[in-house]
Design an enzyme around this catalytic site. Structure first.
Site, PDB file in Angstrom:
ATOM      1  N   CYS A 179     -11.853  -7.494   3.240  1.00 46.57           N
ATOM      2  CA  CYS A 179     -11.340  -6.592   4.284  1.00 46.57           C
ATOM      3  C   CYS A 179     -12.350  -6.493   5.422  1.00 46.57           C
ATOM      4  CB  CYS A 179     -11.063  -5.213   3.698  1.00 46.57           C
ATOM      5  SG  CYS A 179      -9.755  -5.185   2.461  1.00 46.57           S
ATOM      6  N   ARG A 222       1.380  -4.430   1.260  1.00 42.94           N
ATOM      7  CA  ARG A 222       1.330  -5.218   0.034  1.00 42.94           C
ATOM      8  C   ARG A 222       1.448  -4.362  -1.214  1.00 42.94           C
ATOM      9  NH1 ARG A 222      -2.960  -5.554  -2.991  1.00 42.94           N
ATOM     10  NH2 ARG A 222      -4.261  -4.677  -1.319  1.00 42.94           N
ATOM     11  N   SER A 256      -8.617  -5.085   7.732  1.00 47.86           N
ATOM     12  CA  SER A 256      -7.756  -4.101   7.078  1.00 47.86           C
ATOM     13  C   SER A 256      -8.605  -2.899   6.713  1.00 47.86           C
ATOM     14  CB  SER A 256      -7.121  -4.708   5.823  1.00 47.86           C
ATOM     15  OG  SER A 256      -6.344  -3.752   5.121  1.00 47.86           O
ATOM     16  N   ARG A 282     -27.071 -15.595  19.994  1.00 44.55           N
ATOM     17  CA  ARG A 282     -25.729 -15.004  19.904  1.00 44.55           C
ATOM     18  C   ARG A 282     -24.978 -15.524  18.679  1.00 44.55           C
ATOM     19  NH1 ARG A 282     -26.428 -15.839  25.659  1.00 44.55           N
ATOM     20  NH2 ARG A 282     -25.455 -17.902  25.512  1.00 44.55           N
ATOM     21  N   SER A 318      -4.769   2.387  -3.568  1.00 46.91           N
ATOM     22  CA  SER A 318      -3.594   1.513  -3.627  1.00 46.91           C
ATOM     23  C   SER A 318      -4.071   0.099  -3.925  1.00 46.91           C
ATOM     24  CB  SER A 318      -2.830   1.552  -2.300  1.00 46.91           C
ATOM     25  OG  SER A 318      -2.278   2.831  -2.083  1.00 46.91           O
ATOM     26  N   TYR A 332      -2.684   5.497   4.244  1.00 46.57           N
ATOM     27  CA  TYR A 332      -1.624   5.384   3.243  1.00 46.57           C
ATOM     28  C   TYR A 332      -0.858   6.701   3.169  1.00 46.57           C
ATOM     29  CZ  TYR A 332      -3.279   0.907   1.441  1.00 46.57           C
ATOM     30  OH  TYR A 332      -3.616  -0.418   1.311  1.00 46.57           O
TER      31      TYR A 332
END
EC number: 2.1.1.45
Length: 264
Positions: free
Chosen positions: A146, A21, A167, A126, A263, A209
């Site tokens: 993220c 992105r 991510s 759980r 970034s 990156y």
């Protein structure tokens, strides 16, 4: 921390080149897991210096339910500045979802409080889960979460936590995330009368990156040092009552900081 170095080396050796992105470019793998025994030390990366103040204040900010960066800025933490609007707002990001996840009827759920109560009253459940991923509000968020879901697990008087992170910016973000959720595990264990167990970090898209490749190689050339210890200096009964001054990091002796650009 060998687990983190193994992740970096795995991405460099096995990763595929992907666009992203931000337009920076990444080398990426999909699906990776690390496990840290919190009894063996507090998992702060030692092959570069981390800004502990930012880690603690950001977590306290999440727990407060706040979504404006003013508290962070007042405490010398700038990590969210790039995403905030002119008034400092970020939309319904982590703290909002943790503490006031919206119901269809307009009311909300305090997920964190519910989970802590369940750990106390039904530790074998759980369903000890907190989710920051709310599809109905993603477009209102400055940045979709993220690190989006975590689950607690109680066994033999110890509290463990597993995080799923969709991510993972491996150079800048992951060391920060490891320390943050390890700290959260210590805090929840403290207010529920448990010892700490493991922190399990499960990654979806784990990437480096391309403007961080040299920094990662430098970090991998350094030998890890012994992990520090975390000490909670005050008896705290509720998760909201923690203050920055309640935490001591003992024996943290890292290699020098390595700069890397975020970034956006």
């Amino acid at each position: 921390m060998k687990q983190y170095h193994d992740l970096c080396r795995h991405i460099l050796d096995q990763g595929v080149v992907k666009e992203d992105r931000t337009g920076t470019g990444t080398t990426s793998v999909f699906g990776y897991q690390m496990r840290f025994n919190l009894q063996e030390g507090f998992p702060l990366i030692t092959t570069k210096k981390l800004h502990i103040r930012s880690i603690i204040h950001e977590l306290l900010w999440f727990i407060s339910g706040e979504t404006n960066v003013r508290y962070l800025q007042d405490n010398g933490v700038r990590i969210w500045n790039e995403w905030a609007d002119e008034e400092g707002n970020l939309g319904p990001v982590y703290g909002s979802q943790w503490r006031s996840f919206p119901r269809p009827d307009g009311s909300s759920v305090d997920q964190l409080a519910q989970v802590i109560e369940q750990i106390k009253t039904n530790p074998d459940s759980r369903r000890l889960i907190v989710s920051a991923w709310n599809p109905g509000q993603l477009e209102e968020m400055a940045l979709p979460p993220c690190h989006l879901l975590f689950q607690f697990y109680v066994a033999d008087g110890k509290l463990s936590c597993q995080l799923y992170q969709r991510s993972a910016d491996t150079f800048l973000g992951v060391p920060f995330n490891i320390a943050s959720y390890a700290l959260l595990t210590h805090m929840v264990a403290h207010v529920t009368g448990l010892e700490v167990g493991d922190f399990v970090h499960t990654l979806g898209d784990a990437h480096i990156y391309h403007n961080h490749l040299e920094q990662v190689e430098l970090q991998l050339s350094r030998d890890p040092r012994p992990l520090p210890k975390l000490n909670i200096v005050r008896d705290v009964s509720s998760i909201e009552s923690f203050r920055f001054e309640d935490f001591e990091i003992l024996g943290y002796d890292p290699h020098p900081h390595i700069k890397g650009e975020v970034s956006v």
